[in-house]
Motif scaffolding. Structure first.
Motif, PDB file in Angstrom:
ATOM      1  N   GLN A   1       0.797  -1.357  -0.032  1.00 51.86           N
ATOM      2  CA  GLN A   1       0.048  -0.025  -0.093  1.00 51.86           C
ATOM      3  C   GLN A   1       0.889   1.285  -0.087  1.00 51.86           C
ATOM      4  O   GLN A   1       0.486   2.322  -0.784  1.00 51.86           O
ATOM      5  N   PRO A   2       1.905   1.329   0.624  1.00 56.98           N
ATOM      6  CA  PRO A   2       2.707   2.672   0.502  1.00 56.98           C
ATOM      7  C   PRO A   2       3.161   2.970  -1.078  1.00 56.98           C
ATOM      8  O   PRO A   2       3.231   4.139  -1.190  1.00 56.98           O
ATOM      9  N   ALA A   3       3.206   1.900  -1.569  1.00 56.84           N
ATOM     10  CA  ALA A   3       3.751   2.208  -3.056  1.00 56.84           C
ATOM     11  C   ALA A   3       2.602   3.084  -3.785  1.00 56.84           C
ATOM     12  O   ALA A   3       2.998   3.761  -4.787  1.00 56.84           O
ATOM     13  N   MET A   4       1.376   3.049  -3.451  1.00 54.89           N
ATOM     14  CA  MET A   4       0.432   3.797  -4.236  1.00 54.89           C
ATOM     15  C   MET A   4       0.589   5.395  -3.918  1.00 54.89           C
ATOM     16  O   MET A   4       0.620   6.260  -4.789  1.00 54.89           O
ATOM     17  N   GLU A   5       1.342   5.504  -2.558  1.00 55.33           N
ATOM     18  CA  GLU A   5       1.845   7.120  -2.565  1.00 55.33           C
ATOM     19  C   GLU A   5       2.986   7.333  -3.332  1.00 55.33           C
ATOM     20  O   GLU A   5       2.984   8.608  -3.861  1.00 55.33           O
ATOM     21  N   TRP A   6       3.942   6.468  -3.462  1.00 58.36           N
ATOM     22  CA  TRP A   6       5.011   6.901  -4.326  1.00 58.36           C
ATOM     23  C   TRP A   6       4.725   7.237  -5.602  1.00 58.36           C
ATOM     24  O   TRP A   6       5.442   7.917  -6.387  1.00 58.36           O
ATOM     25  N   LEU A   7       3.690   6.605  -6.204  1.00 58.72           N
ATOM     26  CA  LEU A   7       3.097   6.523  -7.744  1.00 58.72           C
ATOM     27  C   LEU A   7       2.703   7.770  -7.819  1.00 58.72           C
ATOM     28  O   LEU A   7       2.215   8.221  -9.102  1.00 58.72           O
ATOM     29  N   LYS A   8       1.836   8.482  -7.217  1.00 58.93           N
ATOM     30  CA  LYS A   8       0.960   9.891  -7.315  1.00 58.93           C
ATOM     31  C   LYS A   8       1.609  10.838  -8.300  1.00 58.93           C
ATOM     32  O   LYS A   8       1.123  11.366  -8.856  1.00 58.93           O
TER      33      LYS A   8
END
Length: 193
Positions: free
Chosen positions: A50-57
């Motif tokens: 789930q943290p990767a969703m923020e990385w990709l914004k």
């Protein structure tokens, strides 16, 4: 986005003049943009993605801006979609990371968008194609906006990469005549009608 090292960005735009019937005026236009990135999770199981969703914004915003510009600006864009192809050393869930990020980027730049962003994700190798579904921004039942745009990258995604894509359209299928909710009937209250 530093975890997903960007290798390249590709933009494609299609203007559909006709499909055997009269020439459309204005012609519907649809486009896609995709990024090929390294997959930091390739070859291993990561329990918390789930943290990767923020990385990709930031990538989603960058791709959205690029596609809106390629389509000639925000005016008239009324359909969207997203997708991902995960290289062979990854897993399907590595593409699902794009659900929140990709939708966020388009909603941030396009303004009010009440309908779900249609999406397609899969695992595939070099040259795999992906049919990205399109749907109306504010009303899922607008049949004329049910469409796809097909993308493919001849040199990706490599086994340790992932392809993240966004798609948008101005206008529906050329010669659309299957009835249903018309654009001028959209209420935009619940994302459906």
């Amino acid at each position: 986005m530093s975890e997903f090292k960007l290798r390249k960005i590709v933009v494609q735009v299609e203007e559909i003049l006709h499909e055997g019937g009269p020439v459309a005026d204005p012609a519907p236009v649809k486009g896609a943009v995709y990024a090929i990135c390294s997959n930091p999770f390739a070859g291993r199981f990561e329990p918390d993605l789930q943290p990767a969703m923020e990385w990709l914004k930031p990538l989603a915003l960058r791709l959205t801006d690029r596609l809106v510009a390629a389509l000639g600006g925000r005016e008239g864009i009324d359909a969207y979609g997203k997708g991902a192809i995960v290289g062979e050393a990854g897993e399907h869930e590595h593409g699902a990371i794009w659900h929140v990020s990709g939708g966020y980027g388009m909603r941030d730049r396009l303004g009010e968008c009440r309908a779900i962003v249609p999406s397609a994700m899969k695992v595939g190798g070099l040259g795999s194609t992906l049919d990205i579904p399109l749907g109306h921004l504010n009303a899922a039942y607008v049949r004329s906006r049910f469409d796809v745009i097909t993308i493919a990258c001849e040199d990706g995604p490599r086994a340790n990469e992932v392809l993240f894509a966004l798609a948008m359209a101005r206008g529906g299928r050329v010669h659309s005549r299957m009835g249903g909710l018309e654009v001028d009937q959209v209420k935009g209250e619940d994302g459906l009608r």
